[in-house]
Design a protein around this motif. Structure first.
Motif, PDB file in Angstrom:
ATOM      1  N   GLY A 198       0.876  -1.156  -0.153  1.00 14.10           N
ATOM      2  CA  GLY A 198       0.089  -0.133   0.018  1.00 14.10           C
ATOM      3  C   GLY A 198       0.935   1.325  -0.023  1.00 14.10           C
ATOM      4  N   GLN A 199       0.235   2.291   0.275  1.00 15.44           N
ATOM      5  CA  GLN A 199       0.871   3.568   0.265  1.00 15.44           C
ATOM      6  C   GLN A 199       2.179   3.742   1.249  1.00 15.44           C
ATOM      7  N   ARG A 200       1.697   3.314   2.666  1.00 18.43           N
ATOM      8  CA  ARG A 200       2.973   3.166   3.330  1.00 18.43           C
ATOM      9  C   ARG A 200       4.018   2.401   3.170  1.00 18.43           C
ATOM     10  N   ASP A 201       3.760   1.200   2.427  1.00 18.56           N
ATOM     11  CA  ASP A 201       4.867   0.337   2.005  1.00 18.56           C
ATOM     12  C   ASP A 201       5.763   0.942   0.898  1.00 18.56           C
ATOM     13  N   LEU A 202       4.983   1.811   0.129  1.00 20.78           N
ATOM     14  CA  LEU A 202       5.872   2.257  -1.005  1.00 20.78           C
ATOM     15  C   LEU A 202       6.646   3.330  -0.377  1.00 20.78           C
ATOM     16  N   GLU A 203       6.484   3.977   0.482  1.00 15.36           N
ATOM     17  CA  GLU A 203       7.245   5.146   1.244  1.00 15.36           C
ATOM     18  C   GLU A 203       8.203   4.553   1.907  1.00 15.36           C
ATOM     19  N   ASN A 204       8.065   3.329   2.560  1.00 17.24           N
ATOM     20  CA  ASN A 204       9.080   2.636   3.425  1.00 17.24           C
ATOM     21  C   ASN A 204       9.766   1.618   2.540  1.00 17.24           C
ATOM     22  N   GLY A 205       9.557   1.639   1.016  1.00 11.85           N
ATOM     23  CA  GLY A 205      10.188   0.384   0.447  1.00 11.85           C
ATOM     24  C   GLY A 205      10.132  -0.996   0.850  1.00 11.85           C
ATOM     25  N   THR A 206       9.051  -1.180   1.473  1.00 15.85           N
ATOM     26  CA  THR A 206       8.725  -2.584   1.909  1.00 15.85           C
ATOM     27  C   THR A 206       7.607  -3.436   1.351  1.00 15.85           C
ATOM     28  N   TYR A 207       7.310  -4.596   1.502  1.00 20.59           N
ATOM     29  CA  TYR A 207       6.027  -5.328   1.141  1.00 20.59           C
ATOM     30  C   TYR A 207       5.705  -5.996   2.671  1.00 20.59           C
ATOM     31  N   GLU A 208       4.315  -6.134   2.869  1.00 16.11           N
ATOM     32  CA  GLU A 208       4.129  -7.259   3.774  1.00 16.11           C
ATOM     33  C   GLU A 208       3.947  -8.627   3.251  1.00 16.11           C
ATOM     34  N   VAL A 209       4.624  -9.494   3.965  1.00 11.12           N
ATOM     35  CA  VAL A 209       4.550 -10.823   3.295  1.00 11.12           C
ATOM     36  C   VAL A 209       3.982 -11.734   4.508  1.00 11.12           C
ATOM     37  N   ALA A 210       2.982 -12.616   3.998  1.00 10.13           N
ATOM     38  CA  ALA A 210       2.409 -13.546   4.863  1.00 10.13           C
ATOM     39  C   ALA A 210       2.444 -14.752   4.215  1.00 10.13           C
ATOM     40  N   ARG A 211       2.708 -15.713   4.989  1.00 15.90           N
ATOM     41  CA  ARG A 211       2.846 -17.270   4.815  1.00 15.90           C
ATOM     42  C   ARG A 211       1.445 -17.913   5.356  1.00 15.90           C
ATOM     43  N   ARG A 212       1.110 -18.867   4.387  1.00 17.04           N
ATOM     44  CA  ARG A 212      -0.373 -19.677   4.661  1.00 17.04           C
ATOM     45  C   ARG A 212      -0.255 -20.493   5.634  1.00 17.04           C
ATOM     46  N   ASP A 213       0.906 -21.361   5.737  1.00 16.40           N
ATOM     47  CA  ASP A 213       0.845 -22.521   6.490  1.00 16.40           C
ATOM     48  C   ASP A 213       0.953 -21.996   8.080  1.00 16.40           C
ATOM     49  N   THR A 214       1.620 -21.008   8.600  1.00 21.20           N
ATOM     50  CA  THR A 214       1.708 -20.599   9.903  1.00 21.20           C
ATOM     51  C   THR A 214       0.763 -19.296  10.092  1.00 21.20           C
ATOM     52  N   LEU A 215       0.431 -18.505   9.177  1.00 20.93           N
ATOM     53  CA  LEU A 215      -0.346 -17.298   8.986  1.00 20.93           C
ATOM     54  C   LEU A 215       0.595 -16.291   9.574  1.00 20.93           C
ATOM     55  N   GLU A 216       1.794 -16.509   9.575  1.00 20.45           N
ATOM     56  CA  GLU A 216       2.693 -15.426  10.199  1.00 20.45           C
ATOM     57  C   GLU A 216       3.009 -14.257   9.004  1.00 20.45           C
ATOM     58  N   LYS A 217       3.001 -12.990   9.560  1.00 21.21           N
ATOM     59  CA  LYS A 217       3.358 -11.800   8.583  1.00 21.21           C
ATOM     60  C   LYS A 217       4.463 -11.108   9.146  1.00 21.21           C
ATOM     61  N   GLU A 218       5.055 -10.600   8.010  1.00 23.61           N
ATOM     62  CA  GLU A 218       6.292  -9.680   8.426  1.00 23.61           C
ATOM     63  C   GLU A 218       6.570  -8.564   7.493  1.00 23.61           C
ATOM     64  N   SER A 219       7.114  -7.764   7.619  1.00 23.85           N
ATOM     65  CA  SER A 219       7.333  -6.454   6.650  1.00 23.85           C
ATOM     66  C   SER A 219       8.900  -6.859   6.191  1.00 23.85           C
ATOM     67  N   VAL A 220       9.005  -6.723   4.753  1.00 25.15           N
ATOM     68  CA  VAL A 220      10.330  -7.326   4.025  1.00 25.15           C
ATOM     69  C   VAL A 220      10.701  -6.051   3.207  1.00 25.15           C
ATOM     70  N   PRO A 221      12.150  -5.693   3.022  1.00 26.43           N
ATOM     71  CA  PRO A 221      12.542  -4.604   2.211  1.00 26.43           C
ATOM     72  C   PRO A 221      12.269  -5.174   1.043  1.00 26.43           C
ATOM     73  N   ALA A 222      11.877  -4.457  -0.007  1.00 24.77           N
ATOM     74  CA  ALA A 222      11.677  -4.531  -1.510  1.00 24.77           C
ATOM     75  C   ALA A 222      12.677  -5.360  -2.123  1.00 24.77           C
ATOM     76  N   ASP A 223      14.006  -4.748  -1.694  1.00 23.97           N
ATOM     77  CA  ASP A 223      15.021  -5.608  -2.661  1.00 23.97           C
ATOM     78  C   ASP A 223      15.282  -6.839  -2.233  1.00 23.97           C
TER      79      ASP A 223
END
Length: 491
Positions: free
Chosen positions: A364-389
């Motif tokens: 989203g907009q905040r991710d664009l500003e921070n250069g990140t993606y929110e990444v979620a895995r289905r097996d454990t439902l865990e989420k984390e913010s990961v740098p775009a690069d």
């Protein structure tokens, strides 16, 4: 996405039926006992098919196709075979329809009766062995290693999507060999292929074994199998491979001239797995939120959901995302960028969770500003913010880790639900309170096997191949036993 799924702990059967329909895998059709496999479900089956097909071809097998219809007389040539399938056969008796003279619609034309009824194939041994008689003349024609991808019909009274339907899809291999040893080796080779596929692609741990005489394929001398354990403690037969001896060769007079010029009957194997594997996949891994798919079989491995206000913001996000989509695709990763403006992000998150997509990215907009993606895995439902690069490398790692994790979780569950017992009373207690595989001594008789089945509904799933022989006494009769077998209630 409608109301939530029934919890597994409340009603496992209802949970399964709801999940198959809500995740867009399949639905019941207008034909009793038959299913419609929807595109998402068929995409999983195609991935299974592609992996298995490669494994067969890598070991020298070729694909062919044989008729759907089998003359009734063919089926009667091998006595135990016809006895095994007689009650499940759909029979074609006429070849034409006509308008009813009394205006009651279309009727079967009584003048169009077939000279010989045709059976809609329940399995293809008979039609194939009739064909092999023409293909095999000498030892130079052997081994003959043929597989076909097809549909079969077995007239089931109680049906359940993927697990038991009147018509289902499968592959069936049929091979001919010069010696008994070669045919047995072939049957065991295929068993290993099935086990490798189940564990490496489906992430489903299995136990390899042989069936008892009463559980063997009709017409086989030995049936090898892989057995899996579902989350509710019931077993599911995930694949079988049969050593047929010379039964079908003798029934259809399939002989070859050996190197000395003498006529011999060939030795045979047959083997198959079906869309029942879809049921195994669902029931091994999925949870109360929906499907959990191992990445190797997921039609969509990664989904990217943009979170935006207005088209301008979407264009900016798309410019950022699309190059990464192309990078992932070049790496052989199936990825979907869901920029539909007809559904909100929350709806999409629920949809892909229900459908078991292994990795979900949100930006989203905040991710664009921070250069990140929110990444979620289905097996454990865990989420984390990961740098775009770093996100591409993260996705690669996640797909491998999720594949490992879902297998390990299933393996831990299976291992925790194998129980050794020494008495019949202990057996019945474990069966009712815990379920799972029960390892027990058996005296080797059909009478004892039938007694246990009638009294408890548990069957001998397999005589494990890898277990070391262990002398003991049958839990039921106290008679000598050469080793333990695995009992369970099963699908």
């Amino acid at each position: 996405m409608g109301k939530k799924l029934t919890k597994r702990s409340e009603d496992y059967s209802k949970w399964y039926n709801e999940l198959v329909v809500k995740a867009d895998l399949a639905e019941n059709s207008g034909v009793r006992g038959c299913m419609v496999i929807k595109p998402y479900g068929f995409a999983i089956w195609e991935k299974m098919q592609a992996a298995l097909d490669k494994m067969f071809k890598d070991t020298g097998h070729q694909n062919a196709y044989f008729p759907l219809f089998i003359p009734k007389s063919y089926l009667s040539k091998e006595a135990s075979h016809v006895e095994g399938f007689a009650k499940e056969c759909a029979v074609v008796t006429h070849y034409r329809l006509k308008n009813d003279e009394n205006g009651k619609g279309i009727i079967v034309d009584p003048e169009a009766k077939l000279e010989e009824e045709l059976i809609v194939r329940p399995t293809s041994e008979t039609i194939i062995w009739d064909t092999y008689r023409r293909w095999i003349q000498s030892y130079r024609d052997l081994p003959l290693l043929i597989n076909q991808w097809a549909n079969v019909v077995r007239w089931e009274m109680r049906t359940r999507l993927f697990l038991r339907t009147a018509e289902f899809l499968w592959q069936e291999g049929h091979t001919a060999h010069a010696t008994e040893k070669e045919a047995v080796t072939e049957a065991k080779l295929i068993l290993d292929i099935y086990a490798d596929f189940a564990e490496e692609h489906m992430a489903v741990p299995v136990i390899k074994g042989t069936k008892t005489a009463s559980e063997r394929f009709a017409g086989a001398l030995d049936t090898y199998c892989i057995e899996a354990l579902m989350q509710d403690g019931k077993a599911l037969q995930a694949g079988t491979s049969h050593f047929l001896g010379q039964n079908f060769a003798k029934a259809f007079d399939v002989k070859f001239a050996n190197k000395e010029g003498k006529q011999e009957y060939v030795w045979a194997s047959s083997w198959g797995v079906s869309t029942r594997l879809m049921g195994a996949l669902i029931m091994t891994h999925s949870d109360d939120n929906g499907l959990v798919l191992p990445p190797k079989l997921a039609p969509i491995q990664v989904v990217i959901v943009p979170i935006y206000k207005g088209l301008e913001q979407l264009e900016v996000i798309s410019e950022k995302v699309l190059p990464m989509v192309r990078t992932l695709q070049k790496m052989g990763i199936s990825v979907k960028y869901d920029d539909r403006d007809t559904h909100k992000p929350g709806f999409k998150f629920n949809e892909y969770e229900l459908k078991g997509v292994p990795v979900r990215l949100a930006i989203g907009q905040r991710d664009l500003e921070n250069g990140t993606y929110e990444v979620a895995r289905r097996d454990t439902l865990e989420k984390e913010s990961v740098p775009a690069d770093e996100v591409v490398a993260k996705i690669e790692w996640l797909l491998e880790d999720i594949q490992r994790n879902v297998y390990q979780k299933a393996s831990d569950h299976r291992d925790a639900n194998i129980t050794e017992v020494s008495s019949y009373e202990e057996f019945k207690t474990v069966l009712e309170t815990k379920g799972g595989f029960i390892s027990a001594h058996w005296d080797g008789t059909g009478e004892t096997e039938e007694k246990v089945k009638n009294e408890t509904k548990a069957t001998i799933r397999c005589i494990p191949l890898e277990d070391v022989a262990e002398n003991g006494n049958c839990m039921v009769t106290g008679k000598p036993s050469a080793g333990r077998v695995l009992f369970a209630k099963a699908y």
